[in-house]
Design an enzyme around this catalytic site. Structure first.
Site, PDB file in Angstrom:
ATOM      1  N   SER A  14       1.033  -1.307   0.139  1.00 28.46           N
ATOM      2  CA  SER A  14       0.003   0.078   0.086  1.00 28.46           C
ATOM      3  C   SER A  14       0.783   1.217   0.055  1.00 28.46           C
ATOM      4  O   SER A  14       0.277   2.213  -0.097  1.00 28.46           O
ATOM      5  CB  SER A  14      -0.966  -0.060   1.126  1.00 28.46           C
ATOM      6  N   ASN A  45     -15.546  29.002 -22.792  1.00 25.14           N
ATOM      7  CA  ASN A  45     -16.343  27.746 -22.332  1.00 25.14           C
ATOM      8  C   ASN A  45     -16.141  27.739 -20.740  1.00 25.14           C
ATOM      9  O   ASN A  45     -15.032  28.232 -20.450  1.00 25.14           O
ATOM     10  CB  ASN A  45     -15.793  26.564 -22.850  1.00 25.14           C
ATOM     11  N   SER A  53     -11.730  27.910 -27.288  1.00 24.56           N
ATOM     12  CA  SER A  53     -11.667  26.507 -28.285  1.00 24.56           C
ATOM     13  C   SER A  53     -10.528  26.598 -29.244  1.00 24.56           C
ATOM     14  O   SER A  53     -10.232  27.841 -29.593  1.00 24.56           O
ATOM     15  CB  SER A  53     -13.142  26.424 -28.805  1.00 24.56           C
ATOM     16  N   LYS A 104     -15.426  31.278 -28.697  1.00 22.30           N
ATOM     17  CA  LYS A 104     -15.789  30.475 -27.588  1.00 22.30           C
ATOM     18  C   LYS A 104     -15.156  30.876 -26.405  1.00 22.30           C
ATOM     19  O   LYS A 104     -14.076  31.221 -26.504  1.00 22.30           O
ATOM     20  CB  LYS A 104     -15.534  28.942 -27.741  1.00 22.30           C
TER      21      LYS A 104
HETATM   22  N1  ARG Z   1      -1.279  -1.403   4.980  1.00 23.01           N
HETATM   23  C1  ARG Z   1      -2.067  -2.037   5.918  1.00 23.01           C
HETATM   24  C2  ARG Z   1      -3.260  -1.327   5.654  1.00 23.01           C
HETATM   25  O1  ARG Z   1      -3.459  -0.025   5.293  1.00 23.01           O
HETATM   26  C3  ARG Z   1      -1.711  -1.957   7.425  1.00 23.01           C
HETATM   27  C4  ARG Z   1      -2.604  -2.785   8.252  1.00 23.01           C
HETATM   28  C5  ARG Z   1      -1.983  -4.199   8.020  1.00 23.01           C
HETATM   29  N2  ARG Z   1      -2.226  -5.131   8.841  1.00 23.01           N
HETATM   30  C6  ARG Z   1      -2.228  -6.444   8.741  1.00 23.01           C
HETATM   31  N3  ARG Z   1      -2.601  -7.009   9.579  1.00 23.01           N
HETATM   32  N4  ARG Z   1      -1.912  -6.915   7.662  1.00 23.01           N
HETATM   33  O2  ARG Z   1      -4.627  -1.771   6.124  1.00 23.01           O
END
Ligand code: ARG
Length: 458
Positions: free
Chosen positions: A20, A282, A274, A280
């Protein structure tokens, strides 16, 4: 981090789907603030030595300074912002860095970080909306008596004032602000210390970390704490409602700026040309605000769908909570700024508005009301008489106010020359003095009350 039990590392695909950090890097300030509050509490509770607390805190401060310069590094192997910070802390502090994660889990950590982020987002929107309200008040005051047509079905209905119309927008924004304020109040409980899901056996002080992070109190159930994303949904729902309002305002900008209306002239700063039609101008900014509201509603729907089937407590699906919130917030902040800018700088064209208000027999209701009031005619009958007057005015190509008295009297003998005091658009708006009505005095009173409310609340 969890390598102890594993013989092999993750596949490249696993690494990619799991990570993430590409998006949750936006949580770095909140993550570091949460960790500093947590380690300070661990120190006060005697769970981590004073010496380690000092080293960890200094390390976290250094990381914050580094990220302030160039942002957090994005390394998929480190998965998320929590591991990214912790691994950098280990570089700086050595093995003592590992004590930071005592009595917490990434589950309560991310719940805390994200609440802090959403809280800031709510505060930013709240402020942006206040600026919009102030812009609306200023323009409404300027145009408290400017006549424009009020519409129903986008057909000229009754004359109103532009100030009244702008104050209608103000009321919409005021409700949006109150929705964000309500959501913030509900959000402001601290999940930190709920640990993975069941709480912890360490003698932590959750009230202490809650206070340090500006929360009102700790949350009361550890399972709920790590699985609750209501605060993000509250934000998205309030954002959706707010963006619907902005979209409706944007739509009016688009209509008003079109040549057949010509009610406003958008400044160059909020118009585009445009590439093929040189004439124009816009209203792209307004159109994009209208468009963005669809995307914001989509973000809200995305998180609703993510959450709807999840058992307690944490599931990895919940990692997908962040992109829609970030996207919606960016779109909303930009939309609020664009609408505020247009409200502040649009040139209104009162002549066009007045001409439109006078064109649609918009004072017909005033004639009917006059017949009721002065002639004792039942409203339904007055409606019918007025309909005949409108038909005559239409065939003669004149406004109601310009029909000769004899012509009106030929339709109904109870009409006398006093009727002309109500047939002009100015007389019509001036007469609408009921609470919340469009009479300029009413509009000015509402503006004054609204301004006092804003100043008082600030
Ligand atoms: N990157 C994870 C999230 O945003 C953090 C929590 C991860 N927890 C886990 N038990 N894998 O949710």
């Amino acid at each position: 981090m969890w390598g102890g039990r594993f013989a092999e590392g993750p596949s490249a695909v696993m690494r990619e789907i799991n990570a993430s950090i590409p998006f949750d890097q936006r949580l770095w300030r909140q993550d570091i603030a949460g960790s500093r509050a947590h380690v300070a509490m661990l120190g006060r509770q005697g769970i981590v030595s004073g010496e380690d607390v000092v080293a960890i805190d200094a390390g976290l401060a250094q990381i914050a300074a580094e990220y302030e310069q160039s942002g957090p590094p994005v390394d998929l192997a480190l998965e998320d912002i929590h591991m990214t910070v912790e691994s950098r802390l280990a570089d700086i502090v050595g093995p003592a860095a590992g004590r930071l994660h005592t009595a917490r889990s990434r589950n309560d950590q991310v719940a805390t970080d994200f609440r802090l982020w959403v809280r800031d987002a709510m505060d930013a929107v709240h402020q942006g909306l206040e600026a919009l309200q102030r812009a609306l008040l200023a323009r409404a005051e300027e145009h408290a008596a400017t006549i424009m047509p009020g519409f129903t079905h986008l057909q000229v209905a009754q004359p109103v004032t532009l100030g009244h119309h702008l104050m209608a927008w103000y009321e919409m924004v005021a409700r949006d602000r109150s929705r964000f304020a309500d959501a913030r109040a509900r959000l402001n409980r601290c999940p930190l210390g709920s640990a993975a899901l069941a709480g912890t056996g360490f003698r932590i002080d959750r009230a202490d970390t809650a206070r340090a992070l500006g929360f009102d109190a700790p949350t009361d159930n550890s399972l709920d704490s790590v699985s609750d994303r209501d605060f993000a949904l509250d934000y998205l729902m309030a954002a959706t409602q707010c963006s619907l309002h902005l979209s409706r305002m944007a739509e009016e900008f688009v209509i008003w700026a079109s040549q057949p209306f010509g009610f406003i002239r958008l400044p160059d700063a909020y118009s585009t040309g445009s590439s093929i039609m040189p004439q124009k101008r816009n209203p792209d900014a307004a159109e994009l605000v209208r468009g963005h509201s669809g995307r914001i509603a989509g973000c809200m729907t995305a998180l609703v769908m993510t959450m709807k089937g999840l058992p307690l407590a944490y599931s990895k699906d919940m990692q997908d909570d962040k992109p829609p919130v970030f996207e919606a917030h960016d779109l909303l902040a930009l939309s609020i700024a664009a609408i505020s800018g247009m409200v502040e700088t649009t040139r209104f064209v009162p002549e066009r508005m007045r001409a439109a208000a006078e064109s649609g027999f918009s004072t017909a209701t005033d004639l009917a009301d006059w017949l009721v009031r002065e002639g004792g005619v039942p409203f339904r009958e007055a409606h019918h008489i007025t309909g005949r007057a409108v038909k005559l005015a239409e065939s003669e190509g004149v406004m109601l106010a310009n029909l000769p008295l004899v012509a009106l009297q030929a339709i109904d003998a109870r009409i006398d020359d006093r009727v002309f005091t109500v047939l002009s658009v100015d007389a019509s708006v001036a007469s609408r003095t009921s609470h919340g009505g469009t009479a300029p005095d009413q509009v000015r009173a509402r503006i004054a009350a609204a301004r006092a409310g804003l100043d008082g609340a600030a």
